[in-house]
Design an enzyme around this catalytic site. Structure first.
Site, PDB file in Angstrom:
ATOM      1  CE  LYS A 153      33.681  35.084  35.012  1.00 44.76           C
ATOM      2  NZ  LYS A 153      34.178  35.304  33.638  1.00 44.76           N
ATOM      3  N   GLY A 212      39.426  43.644  37.706  1.00 45.59           N
ATOM      4  CA  GLY A 212      38.770  44.038  36.459  1.00 45.59           C
ATOM      5  C   GLY A 212      38.405  45.507  36.508  1.00 45.59           C
ATOM      6  CB  SER A 213      36.135  47.471  34.414  1.00 49.60           C
ATOM      7  OG  SER A 213      34.916  46.782  34.599  1.00 49.60           O
ATOM      8  CB  ALA A 221      31.666  49.503  35.257  1.00 44.41           C
ATOM      9  CB  THR A 222      32.969  44.505  36.435  1.00 43.59           C
ATOM     10  OG1 THR A 222      32.791  44.737  35.043  1.00 43.59           O
ATOM     11  CG2 THR A 222      32.535  43.093  36.761  1.00 43.59           C
ATOM     12  N   GLY A 223      33.441  46.010  39.205  1.00 41.81           N
ATOM     13  CA  GLY A 223      33.737  45.942  40.639  1.00 41.81           C
ATOM     14  C   GLY A 223      32.590  46.471  41.475  1.00 41.81           C
ATOM     15  CD  GLU A 225      44.154  44.681  44.089  1.00 41.71           C
ATOM     16  OE1 GLU A 225      44.323  45.837  43.661  1.00 41.71           O
ATOM     17  OE2 GLU A 225      44.602  44.293  45.181  1.00 41.71           O
ATOM     18  CB  CYS A 244      45.663  47.467  36.191  1.00 44.06           C
ATOM     19  SG  CYS A 244      46.899  46.421  36.962  1.00 44.06           S
ATOM     20  CD  GLU A 297      41.788  51.442  33.290  1.00 44.50           C
ATOM     21  OE1 GLU A 297      40.624  51.083  33.501  1.00 44.50           O
ATOM     22  OE2 GLU A 297      42.780  50.781  33.641  1.00 44.50           O
TER      23      GLU A 297
HETATM   24  P1  NAD Z   1      35.784  43.499  33.226  1.00 41.70           P
HETATM   25  O1  NAD Z   1      35.403  44.144  34.504  1.00 41.70           O
HETATM   26  O2  NAD Z   1      34.968  43.750  32.036  1.00 41.70           O
HETATM   27  O3  NAD Z   1      35.820  41.906  33.401  1.00 41.70           O
HETATM   28  C1  NAD Z   1      36.614  41.283  34.375  1.00 41.70           C
HETATM   29  C2  NAD Z   1      36.036  39.927  34.728  1.00 41.70           C
HETATM   30  O4  NAD Z   1      34.770  40.094  35.348  1.00 41.70           O
HETATM   31  C3  NAD Z   1      35.806  39.006  33.539  1.00 41.70           C
HETATM   32  O5  NAD Z   1      36.130  37.681  33.926  1.00 41.70           O
HETATM   33  C4  NAD Z   1      34.313  39.147  33.289  1.00 41.70           C
HETATM   34  O6  NAD Z   1      33.758  38.024  32.635  1.00 41.70           O
HETATM   35  C5  NAD Z   1      33.799  39.270  34.705  1.00 41.70           C
HETATM   36  N1  NAD Z   1      32.503  39.925  34.865  1.00 41.70           N
HETATM   37  C6  NAD Z   1      31.927  40.838  34.034  1.00 41.70           C
HETATM   38  N2  NAD Z   1      30.752  41.261  34.569  1.00 41.70           N
HETATM   39  C7  NAD Z   1      30.602  40.622  35.757  1.00 41.70           C
HETATM   40  C8  NAD Z   1      29.632  40.660  36.788  1.00 41.70           C
HETATM   41  N3  NAD Z   1      28.556  41.454  36.710  1.00 41.70           N
HETATM   42  N4  NAD Z   1      29.791  39.877  37.871  1.00 41.70           N
HETATM   43  C9  NAD Z   1      30.881  39.088  37.995  1.00 41.70           C
HETATM   44  N5  NAD Z   1      31.853  39.003  37.053  1.00 41.70           N
HETATM   45  C10 NAD Z   1      31.707  39.765  35.948  1.00 41.70           C
HETATM   46  O7  NAD Z   1      37.312  43.904  32.985  1.00 41.70           O
HETATM   47  P2  NAD Z   1      38.224  43.587  31.703  1.00 41.70           P
HETATM   48  O8  NAD Z   1      37.753  44.428  30.563  1.00 41.70           O
HETATM   49  O9  NAD Z   1      38.353  42.123  31.543  1.00 41.70           O
HETATM   50  O10 NAD Z   1      39.646  44.120  32.213  1.00 41.70           O
HETATM   51  C11 NAD Z   1      40.083  45.442  32.057  1.00 41.70           C
HETATM   52  C12 NAD Z   1      39.948  46.201  33.365  1.00 41.70           C
HETATM   53  O11 NAD Z   1      40.598  45.492  34.407  1.00 41.70           O
HETATM   54  C13 NAD Z   1      40.635  47.559  33.317  1.00 41.70           C
HETATM   55  O12 NAD Z   1      39.822  48.507  33.959  1.00 41.70           O
HETATM   56  C14 NAD Z   1      41.900  47.350  34.138  1.00 41.70           C
HETATM   57  O13 NAD Z   1      42.444  48.504  34.711  1.00 41.70           O
HETATM   58  C15 NAD Z   1      41.424  46.382  35.158  1.00 41.70           C
HETATM   59  N6  NAD Z   1      42.545  45.678  35.766  1.00 41.70           N
HETATM   60  C16 NAD Z   1      42.870  45.959  37.070  1.00 41.70           C
HETATM   61  C17 NAD Z   1      43.975  45.338  37.653  1.00 41.70           C
HETATM   62  C18 NAD Z   1      44.352  45.618  39.082  1.00 41.70           C
HETATM   63  O14 NAD Z   1      45.091  44.826  39.643  1.00 41.70           O
HETATM   64  N7  NAD Z   1      43.897  46.680  39.696  1.00 41.70           N
HETATM   65  C19 NAD Z   1      44.729  44.429  36.914  1.00 41.70           C
HETATM   66  C20 NAD Z   1      44.366  44.168  35.596  1.00 41.70           C
HETATM   67  C21 NAD Z   1      43.260  44.790  35.031  1.00 41.70           C
END
Ligand code: NAD
Length: 477
Positions: free
Chosen positions: A177, A228-229, A231-233, A250, A284, A381
């Site tokens: 997704k 992703g972020s 907070a979402t993680g 990640e 990231c 960040e």
């Molecule tokens: P995000 O956490 O907002 O969204 C990431 C994904 O999660 C999207 O597909 C989103 O639709 C989905 N999502 C959102 N809420 C969810 C939930 N409650 N349950 C399941 N899925 C959900 O992140 P973003 O704004 O798309 O990306 C930016 C962030 O990602 C930054 O913090 C960046 O550092 C991080 N990032 C980390 C890495 C790494 O490898 N460590 C790589 C790239 C980006």
């Protein structure tokens, strides 16, 4: 700033891939080009039933996909070839929905194909623990089942395909997704790669905010592979807890770079500037805080300023563009907020500092000085084109301030004497520490976040461990 005002010369529609079939979404949502601020396409919005169908297809396909490792390795090789062949067609779509320059979009395809190739070729034997007159025992691994792979908007092809490569080689099946901010290129890649594996092995669905939680709580999903972020993680970790789904997270980073007094200012400025502002700062593992020896600080700031002013921002589809816009308006607003807070706290803007008027989500490349730990632009960040530069008094001071954070993704140390830099790099509380470079990623390396920057490892044999569970067998003799 440059602009490209012609109508798109690329495909703007894509399907969900469910059980080996291209499927239209139950509804659709708009996709905006961040360089123009205009809607240029719509993407399929999968319904809960379609999500369920995708997971059911992955569960069904798992029964046979798990069996034949050679078949899986062959499929990954063919996927790598197909991905490279599709780069010219899909890279412009990635640029249109993500904002990054076309050259970087291409690089995502090349980088992603390398992950497929690596996992196609990696030897990963089981371990014979005992083989003597008393017993035979073997520590083998067993795939888990359907994996939910969830990706962010900054590098959707590189991150998404890497997750697919690790999961499929291990014998799992996948429901991928992408982010609603950049869904089309991933859907298109899914259409192509799913043809090269049995039906249901790779499913790709897109949709709004509700889809992610539905996927992570689906009872047939055995593992969540999320980038992703933070907070979402954290909310995904909570969602996974109820039935103990396995997790790889990640997450966000706030990498410190420490520049020692003997570093070459031009070399260091070039290396740090290019990695800090990759994807207009939306990476990231970009350096997001610079701690430099006071004697070198003015020269480094000047070199950053010179480079920032010489960088041409514009539509990523224009070959003359160096860097594109922010991907979306909330992200730009966040960068504006952090710069405003820094200035209100006594920070100075050495260059940039403003939104660029006109269409799209552009922001000037910005260098901020006279800030310190405790100010938001240093502590949070920024994920955008604003880089704080600070000086330090001693190595211990620099390491302490670099480590004074809940983030722990990457970090780097810069010196003309790598032997001096290496022990300092080892003191950084980060999953990866580089010397005289930053942001070098490759499929054979363990990529992981310390502290809040992640759980688990991607890359190398470690990722196959994370995509499987222990299957120890013991036979007494
Ligand atoms: P995000 O956490 O907002 O969204 C990431 C994904 O999660 C999207 O597909 C989103 O639709 C989905 N999502 C959102 N809420 C969810 C939930 N409650 N349950 C399941 N899925 C959900 O992140 P973003 O704004 O798309 O990306 C930016 C962030 O990602 C930054 O913090 C960046 O550092 C991080 N990032 C980390 C890495 C790494 O490898 N460590 C790589 C790239 C980006």
């Amino acid at each position: 700033m440059s602009s490209v005002a012609t109508s798109p010369a690329f495909r703007t529609s894509a399907s969900l891939t469910i059980g080996g079939k291209a499927v239209a979404g139950a509804s659709s949502f708009d996709v905006v080009n961040p360089a123009t601020g205009e809607v240029f396409a719509s993407a399929p919005d999968a319904s809960p039933d379609q999500l369920d169908a995708a997971v059911q297809a992955a569960a069904q396909a798992f029964h046979t996909w798990r069996i034949d490792e050679d078949l899986r390795r062959g499929a990954l090789r063919r996927c790598a070839d197909a991905l490279l062949a599709a780069a010219d067609e899909i890279a412009p779509v990635l640029t249109a929905e993500q904002g990054k320059i076309l050259r970087e979009s291409h690089r995502e395809f090349v980088g992603a194909a390398a992950w497929l190739r690596y996992y196609a070729e990696l030897e990963w034997p089981s371990v014979i623990v005992q083989d003597d007159g008393r017993a035979f025992s073997e520590a083998a691994r067993r795939p888990m089942g359907p994996v939910a792979a969830i990706t962010p908007w900054n590098a959707p092809i590189y991150i998404g395909v890497a997750k697919v490569a690790m999961a499929l080689r291990a014998g799992n099946t996948v429901v991928l997704k992408p982010s609603p901010y950049a869904p089309l290129s991933t859907l298109m890649v899914g259409e192509i790669l799913s043809e090269l594996v049995p039906a249901g092995v790779l499913n790709v669905i897109s949709g709004g905010d509700a889809l992610g939680p539905l996927l992570t709580t689906h009872p047939l999903i055995r593992k969540i592979s999320f980038t992703g972020s933070i907070a979402t993680g954290k909310s995904i970790a909570a969602a996974a807890a109820s039935d103990l789904k396995r997790l790889t997270l990640e997450l966000g980073g706030n990498d410190a770079a420490i520049v020692l007094d003997d570093a070459d200012p031009e070399f260091t400025a070039e290396g740090l500037f290019s990695s800090a502002f990759t994807f207009t700062g939306q990476a990231c593992v970009a350096p997001k805080r610079i701690y430099v020896a006071e004697s070198l600080r003015p020269a480094l700031v000047d070199a950053f300023v010179e480079r920032a002013r010489a960088t041409k921002l514009g539509n990523g589809a224009d070959p003359d563009t160096d860097l594109g816009p922010l991907n979306n308006l909330p992200q730009r607003n966040y960068v504006v907020e952090l710069i405003g807070d820094a200035v209100a706290s006594g920070g100075k803007v050495a260059t940039g500092g403003h939104v660029i008027d006109g269409p799209g989500y552009f922001h000037e490349l910005t260098i901020v000085t006279d800030v310190d730990n405790g100010i938001r632009i240093v502590d949070e960040e920024q994920f955008g084109p604003a880089l704080p530069v600070m000086s330090f008094h001693s190595i211990d001071d620099a390491v302490e301030r670099a480590n004074a954070t809940e983030f722990g993704l990457g970090g780097s140390v810069w010196s003309s004497d790598p032997e001096r830099a290496l022990p300092i790099a080892k003191r950084l509380e980060a999953g990866t520490a580089w010397v005289n470079t930053h942001k070098v990623l490759a499929p054979q390396n363990p990529f992981a976040g310390s502290k809040w920057s992640g759980v688990g490892i991607e890359g190398g044999p470690w990722a196959l461990e994370a995509n499987t569970e222990s299957a120890f067998v013991y036979l007494p003799r």
